[in-house]
Design a protein around this motif. Structure first.
Motif, PDB file in Angstrom:
ATOM      1  N   ALA A  77       1.503   6.126  -1.777  1.00  0.00           N
ATOM      2  CA  ALA A  77       0.985   4.752  -1.730  1.00  0.00           C
ATOM      3  C   ALA A  77       0.464   4.379  -3.102  1.00  0.00           C
ATOM      4  O   ALA A  77       0.088   5.250  -3.900  1.00  0.00           O
ATOM      5  N   VAL A  78       0.392   3.095  -3.387  1.00  0.00           N
ATOM      6  CA  VAL A  78      -0.114   2.575  -4.648  1.00  0.00           C
ATOM      7  C   VAL A  78      -1.386   1.824  -4.351  1.00  0.00           C
ATOM      8  O   VAL A  78      -1.392   0.884  -3.525  1.00  0.00           O
ATOM      9  N   VAL A  79      -2.510   2.265  -4.961  1.00  0.00           N
ATOM     10  CA  VAL A  79      -3.817   1.632  -4.749  1.00  0.00           C
ATOM     11  C   VAL A  79      -4.097   0.723  -5.939  1.00  0.00           C
ATOM     12  O   VAL A  79      -3.968   1.132  -7.095  1.00  0.00           O
ATOM     13  N   GLN A  80      -4.529  -0.522  -5.605  1.00  0.00           N
ATOM     14  CA  GLN A  80      -4.792  -1.525  -6.645  1.00  0.00           C
ATOM     15  C   GLN A  80      -6.188  -2.096  -6.444  1.00  0.00           C
ATOM     16  O   GLN A  80      -6.703  -2.139  -5.323  1.00  0.00           O
ATOM     17  N   TYR A  81      -6.756  -2.545  -7.517  1.00  0.00           N
ATOM     18  CA  TYR A  81      -8.056  -3.216  -7.459  1.00  0.00           C
ATOM     19  C   TYR A  81      -7.992  -4.383  -8.408  1.00  0.00           C
ATOM     20  O   TYR A  81      -7.110  -4.502  -9.239  1.00  0.00           O
ATOM     21  N   ARG A  82      -8.980  -5.244  -8.269  1.00  0.00           N
ATOM     22  CA  ARG A  82      -9.042  -6.406  -9.142  1.00  0.00           C
ATOM     23  C   ARG A  82     -10.035  -6.171 -10.252  1.00  0.00           C
ATOM     24  O   ARG A  82     -11.156  -5.732  -9.987  1.00  0.00           O
ATOM     25  N   ASP A  83      -9.622  -6.492 -11.458  1.00  0.00           N
ATOM     26  CA  ASP A  83     -10.524  -6.319 -12.583  1.00  0.00           C
ATOM     27  C   ASP A  83     -11.452  -7.509 -12.685  1.00  0.00           C
ATOM     28  O   ASP A  83     -11.470  -8.387 -11.803  1.00  0.00           O
ATOM     29  N   ASP A  84     -12.174  -7.524 -13.759  1.00  0.00           N
ATOM     30  CA  ASP A  84     -13.148  -8.605 -13.938  1.00  0.00           C
ATOM     31  C   ASP A  84     -12.482  -9.977 -14.023  1.00  0.00           C
ATOM     32  O   ASP A  84     -13.079 -11.014 -13.677  1.00  0.00           O
ATOM     33  N   ALA A  85     -11.241 -10.012 -14.475  1.00  0.00           N
ATOM     34  CA  ALA A  85     -10.539 -11.295 -14.577  1.00  0.00           C
ATOM     35  C   ALA A  85      -9.878 -11.696 -13.280  1.00  0.00           C
ATOM     36  O   ALA A  85      -9.263 -12.760 -13.188  1.00  0.00           O
ATOM     37  N   GLY A  86      -9.939 -10.826 -12.234  1.00  0.00           N
ATOM     38  CA  GLY A  86      -9.330 -11.131 -10.949  1.00  0.00           C
ATOM     39  C   GLY A  86      -7.902 -10.679 -10.830  1.00  0.00           C
ATOM     40  O   GLY A  86      -7.227 -10.993  -9.835  1.00  0.00           O
ATOM     41  N   ASN A  87      -7.367  -9.960 -11.813  1.00  0.00           N
ATOM     42  CA  ASN A  87      -5.993  -9.508 -11.789  1.00  0.00           C
ATOM     43  C   ASN A  87      -5.926  -8.141 -11.122  1.00  0.00           C
ATOM     44  O   ASN A  87      -6.812  -7.295 -11.302  1.00  0.00           O
ATOM     45  N   ALA A 118     -16.115   1.340  -8.106  1.00  0.00           N
ATOM     46  CA  ALA A 118     -17.440   1.751  -7.628  1.00  0.00           C
ATOM     47  C   ALA A 118     -17.461   1.620  -6.120  1.00  0.00           C
ATOM     48  O   ALA A 118     -16.520   1.109  -5.509  1.00  0.00           O
ATOM     49  N   ASP A 119     -18.565   2.045  -5.533  1.00  0.00           N
ATOM     50  CA  ASP A 119     -18.667   1.927  -4.087  1.00  0.00           C
ATOM     51  C   ASP A 119     -18.665   0.466  -3.687  1.00  0.00           C
ATOM     52  O   ASP A 119     -19.287  -0.400  -4.354  1.00  0.00           O
ATOM     53  N   GLY A 120     -17.926   0.164  -2.664  1.00  0.00           N
ATOM     54  CA  GLY A 120     -17.827  -1.222  -2.166  1.00  0.00           C
ATOM     55  C   GLY A 120     -16.766  -2.055  -2.849  1.00  0.00           C
ATOM     56  O   GLY A 120     -16.646  -3.242  -2.578  1.00  0.00           O
ATOM     57  N   THR A 121     -15.992  -1.467  -3.753  1.00  0.00           N
ATOM     58  CA  THR A 121     -14.929  -2.237  -4.441  1.00  0.00           C
ATOM     59  C   THR A 121     -13.777  -2.460  -3.484  1.00  0.00           C
ATOM     60  O   THR A 121     -13.271  -1.489  -2.881  1.00  0.00           O
ATOM     61  N   PRO A 122     -13.319  -3.715  -3.312  1.00  0.00           N
ATOM     62  CA  PRO A 122     -12.160  -3.960  -2.441  1.00  0.00           C
ATOM     63  C   PRO A 122     -10.903  -3.340  -3.056  1.00  0.00           C
ATOM     64  O   PRO A 122     -10.665  -3.430  -4.257  1.00  0.00           O
ATOM     65  N   LEU A 123     -10.115  -2.749  -2.186  1.00  0.00           N
ATOM     66  CA  LEU A 123      -8.901  -2.108  -2.653  1.00  0.00           C
ATOM     67  C   LEU A 123      -7.703  -2.655  -1.884  1.00  0.00           C
ATOM     68  O   LEU A 123      -7.821  -3.083  -0.738  1.00  0.00           O
ATOM     69  N   ARG A 124      -6.540  -2.577  -2.513  1.00  0.00           N
ATOM     70  CA  ARG A 124      -5.268  -2.964  -1.866  1.00  0.00           C
ATOM     71  C   ARG A 124      -4.375  -1.762  -1.924  1.00  0.00           C
ATOM     72  O   ARG A 124      -3.987  -1.307  -2.981  1.00  0.00           O
TER      73      ARG A 124
END
Length: 412
Positions: free
Chosen positions: A366-376, A387-393
């Motif tokens: 699987a490929v896990v993605q997160y959004r950076d500070d710019a929302g990408n 960090a804890d609580g970071t939304p992941l895709r």
């Protein structure tokens, strides 16, 4: 004698005018006069002879008186038309109011002198260019009108007309009869020449006369006649005398004929010869036309015998087969190229599929993605990136799952 001026109230009587004229004429000296004798009156028993002296080139004459013995002493005796030189004094007769010449010497002009004068005139006219070939005009092939100047009922007139009509029976002649020798010849011939030259229907003028002595042919060596012929706008044919006779008119005229008979043959064509010439030309034209037609027929036969015309569809069918062959070759070449490219594309697709993420996902990854500070969205590669609580895709093979990071656990 009254010297007062005249007026309607003070006129001079006839006798006064006559005396004044006589005094003025009597002061004139004797002169040498040349002319042709037209009338001779020397009656037996009289002391004075009368003769008329006429200018050969103009309608001018004068009365000449002389002693009868002077006239009879001339050898050979004078005759009408003879050329003479007179030494005379002008005299005015009061009673008749006339002027005459009182001759004291009369000389007949000899043949040698006449020939010498003609030769001098010949050189003069030649120097002026009246004999030049450049000014001579060609006769028309078939003149619509022919003027003939000749003596009345003369052999020259008959010779011209008979020979011309024998060659061309419809030849139109306009005959003008004039004197052809003597003092009246030149004025009458010049008058007839001007009349015919002014007629637009006359295209050739013939001046004809039979042979004769030098004195008889003198009018045709006259300067006035020669200049009149040179000034004429219509071509002039000279037919004077016989072959040895060459008056100056022969040199000035546009065409010189040796005899009147020759003139009749020169002014019109021979209808028999022209008819024969037309027949020959018609035969030549017929042969030329037939030859041209035969040549063109042979050319057409040669063209029709060539393969392109003998079987016009054969080359087209041959070219159609060649076109079909090349078309089939082109189709096969295109199909081979398409097949080759399709195979290359399939190979590339297989390589791409093997190396792509979808194949890895199918194996359970699987490929896990997160959004950076710019929302990408960014791929998660290290635990330190979240960090804890970071939304992941979480992307799997058939979709994506959204999760929240609760804690991190370092790997071994």
């Amino acid at each position: 004698m009254s010297a007062e001026p005249t007026s309607a109230e003070n006129p001079w009587p006839v006798r006064t005018v006559a005396r004044k004229i006589a005094e003025w004429i009597n002061r004139l000296g004797s002169v040498w006069v040349e002319g042709q004798v037209t009338q001779i009156n020397a009656r037996p028993g009289t002391q004075t002879a009368f003769l008329t002296l006429r200018d050969p080139a103009a309608d001018v004459s004068m009365t000449v008186t002389c002693p009868t013995g002077l006239l009879r002493g001339i050898e050979p005796p004078l005759r009408d038309g003879a050329s003479v030189v007179v030494y005379a004094k002008p005299t005015f007769y009061l009673g008749r109011g006339t002027i005459s010449l009182r001759a004291t010497e009369i000389r007949a002009v000899g043949i040698g002198e006449l020939l010498a004068r003609i030769e001098r005139l010949r050189r003069l006219l030649a120097a002026e260019g009246l004999f030049a070939k450049e000014r001579k005009r060609r006769l028309p092939f078939l003149p619509k009108g022919i003027g003939l100047i000749t003596g009345r009922a003369s052999a020259a007139e008959r010779d011209v007309l008979v020979n011309a009509h024998a060659r061309w029976p419809a030849a139109p002649f306009q005959v003008v009869n004039t004197a052809v020798q003597g003092v009246q010849a030149v004025p009458q011939i010049v008058k007839a020449l001007k009349m015919l030259d002014a007629d637009p229907s006359v295209e050739v003028i013939v001046i004809a006369r039979g042979g004769g002595s030098v004195e008889d042919l003198l009018p045709f060596s006259d300067e006035t006649l020669c200049r009149a012929v040179a000034a004429a706008r219509t071509p002039v044919v000279s037919a004077i005398g016989h072959e040895p006779d060459t008056p100056l008119l022969d040199h000035v005229a546009d065409v010189r004929c040796s005899t009147p008979t020759d003139a009749g043959k020169r002014v019109v064509p021979d209808v028999k010869e022209e008819t024969e010439r037309v027949r020959q030309m018609r035969d030549r034209a017929r042969r030329a036309l037939h030859g041209w037609v035969d040549t063109q027929c042979r050319l057409l036969d040669q063209l029709r015998s060539r393969p392109v015309l003998a079987d016009p569809l054969g080359p087209i069918n041959q070219r159609a087969d060649e076109v079909e062959l090349h078309r089939e070759r082109g189709r096969r070449a295109v199909l081979n190229l398409v097949s080759h490219e399709q195979a290359a594309i399939s190979g590339a697709r297989g390589k791409l599929t093997a190396l792509g993420p979808a194949a890895t996902l199918e194996r359970g990854y699987a490929v896990v993605q997160y959004r950076d500070d710019a929302g990408n969205l960014q791929v998660l590669r290290h635990i330190s990136e979240v960090a804890d609580g970071t939304p992941l895709r979480v992307r799997v093979v058939d979709g994506a799952v959204h999760a929240v990071a609760k804690s991190t656990e370092p790997g071994e």
